[in-house]
Design a protein around this motif. Structure first.
Motif, short mmCIF file in Angstrom:
data_model
loop_
_atom_site.label_atom_id
_atom_site.label_comp_id
_atom_site.label_asym_id
_atom_site.label_seq_id
_atom_site.Cartn_x
_atom_site.Cartn_y
_atom_site.Cartn_z
N THR A 1 -7.27 -12.73 -24.16
CA THR A 1 -6.39 -11.70 -24.72
C THR A 1 -4.91 -12.06 -24.62
N TYR A 2 -4.59 -13.23 -24.03
CA TYR A 2 -3.19 -13.63 -23.84
C TYR A 2 -2.48 -13.72 -25.18
N LYS A 3 -1.39 -12.96 -25.32
CA LYS A 3 -0.56 -12.87 -26.52
C LYS A 3 -1.29 -12.20 -27.71
N LYS A 4 -2.47 -11.68 -27.47
CA LYS A 4 -3.19 -10.93 -28.50
C LYS A 4 -3.16 -9.43 -28.21
N LYS A 5 -3.17 -9.10 -26.94
CA LYS A 5 -3.07 -7.71 -26.49
C LYS A 5 -2.11 -7.65 -25.32
N ILE A 6 -1.57 -6.47 -25.07
CA ILE A 6 -0.79 -6.26 -23.86
C ILE A 6 -1.75 -6.36 -22.68
N ILE A 7 -1.33 -7.03 -21.63
CA ILE A 7 -2.16 -7.16 -20.44
C ILE A 7 -1.44 -6.49 -19.27
N LEU A 8 -2.04 -5.45 -18.72
CA LEU A 8 -1.52 -4.77 -17.54
C LEU A 8 -2.32 -5.23 -16.33
N ILE A 9 -1.61 -5.65 -15.28
CA ILE A 9 -2.31 -6.14 -14.09
C ILE A 9 -1.78 -5.44 -12.83
N ASP A 10 -2.70 -4.85 -12.10
CA ASP A 10 -2.39 -4.20 -10.82
C ASP A 10 -2.52 -5.27 -9.73
N ARG A 11 -1.41 -5.88 -9.36
CA ARG A 11 -1.28 -7.03 -8.46
C ARG A 11 -1.65 -8.33 -9.18
N PHE A 12 -0.85 -9.37 -8.88
CA PHE A 12 -1.16 -10.67 -9.45
C PHE A 12 -0.61 -11.76 -8.54
N THR A 13 -0.06 -12.82 -9.09
CA THR A 13 0.31 -13.99 -8.30
C THR A 13 1.36 -13.70 -7.22
N ASP A 14 2.30 -12.80 -7.51
CA ASP A 14 3.35 -12.52 -6.51
C ASP A 14 2.78 -11.78 -5.30
N SER A 15 1.70 -11.04 -5.48
CA SER A 15 1.04 -10.41 -4.34
C SER A 15 0.50 -11.46 -3.38
N GLU B 1 0.84 -1.20 0.00
CA GLU B 1 0.00 0.00 0.00
C GLU B 1 0.87 1.25 0.00
N GLY B 2 0.44 2.26 -0.75
CA GLY B 2 1.16 3.54 -0.79
C GLY B 2 2.44 3.53 -1.58
N SER B 3 2.68 2.47 -2.35
CA SER B 3 3.95 2.36 -3.09
C SER B 3 3.89 2.98 -4.49
N GLY B 4 2.71 3.38 -4.92
CA GLY B 4 2.60 4.08 -6.21
C GLY B 4 2.31 3.20 -7.41
N LYS B 5 2.08 1.92 -7.20
CA LYS B 5 1.87 1.01 -8.33
C LYS B 5 0.65 1.38 -9.17
N SER B 6 -0.44 1.76 -8.52
CA SER B 6 -1.66 2.10 -9.26
C SER B 6 -1.47 3.39 -10.06
N HIS B 7 -0.73 4.32 -9.50
CA HIS B 7 -0.41 5.55 -10.24
C HIS B 7 0.36 5.23 -11.51
N HIS B 8 1.35 4.36 -11.39
CA HIS B 8 2.20 4.06 -12.55
C HIS B 8 1.48 3.21 -13.61
N ILE B 9 0.63 2.30 -13.19
CA ILE B 9 -0.11 1.52 -14.19
C ILE B 9 -1.06 2.43 -14.96
#
Length: 204
Positions: free
Chosen positions: A84-98, A13-21
């Protein structure tokens, strides 16, 4: 690497990830490049319903229920990602590493359980690149203080956030080629430029 990669933005939280995405989204819009953007928990209609349940300040789940709710939200997103996998760029705000950072390093859930279910859900889907945003205690609490409303995960103590951030850094250390650490305590414009330059390399 796929020119239509999955790019994930991680951090506490508060690390700026959502701003950057959001900045990356605007860049791709400007360049008229096709992409989808989702968040976890959230993204699909059903996943957003689960998000509201997880983050509700009145919710009080045990650590295993919390884990399974996050994974249920991911399960609801998988079809969206597969389409959309490999058809479009996929941006994800948090995923498996979270899930690993929060539920394993933060809450102590057995890592094997998390990995087994993630492998079952993702099958052949692989993240291509991860931006890890890190933040110090002072900036974390200042940014949370500035938020209009706080959810359940915005109200843990610093000991918990430290464990989670250290977990993220361990993941970054073991995946140096596909991880970039962004020090969000530094100038935000410098970080925006750094991330956009990396995005250009990933999609050129």
């Amino acid at each position: 690497m796929s020119k239509k990669p999955i790019i994930v933005f991680e951090g506490i939280e508060g690390s700026g990830k959502s701003h950057h995405i959001n900045k990356v989204s605007k860049y791709l819009d400007k360049k008229k490049i096709n992409y989808i953007k989702i968040r976890e928990p959230g993204g699909s209609l059903n996943s957003e319903k689960i998000r509201r349940l997880i983050l509700n300040k009145k919710s009080n789940f045990n650590i295993y229920t919390d884990l399974l709710l996050y994974l249920a939200a991911r399960s609801e997103n998988i079809n969206l990602i597969k389409k959309t996998y490999k058809k479009k760029i996929i941006l994800i705000d948090r995923f498996t590493d979270s899930t690993i950072a929060y539920q394993h390093y933060g809450m102590g859930v057995d890592l094997n359980i998390i990995n087994i279910i993630n492998r079952f859900l993702l099958k052949n889907i692989k993240v291509n690149f991860t931006f890890l945003n890190i933040v110090n205690k002072k900036n974390l609490f200042q940014r949370l203080k500035n938020r209009k409303s706080l959810n359940r995960y915005d109200q843990f103590d610093m000991n918990f956030y430290n464990k989670v951030q250290k977990g993220f850094l361990k993941l970054a250390k073991s995946n140096k080629k596909t991880y970039k650490i962004i020090d969000s305590n530094l100038d935000i414009k410098t970080n925006e430029d750094l991330i956009i330059n990396q995005i250009k390399k990933l999609i050129k």
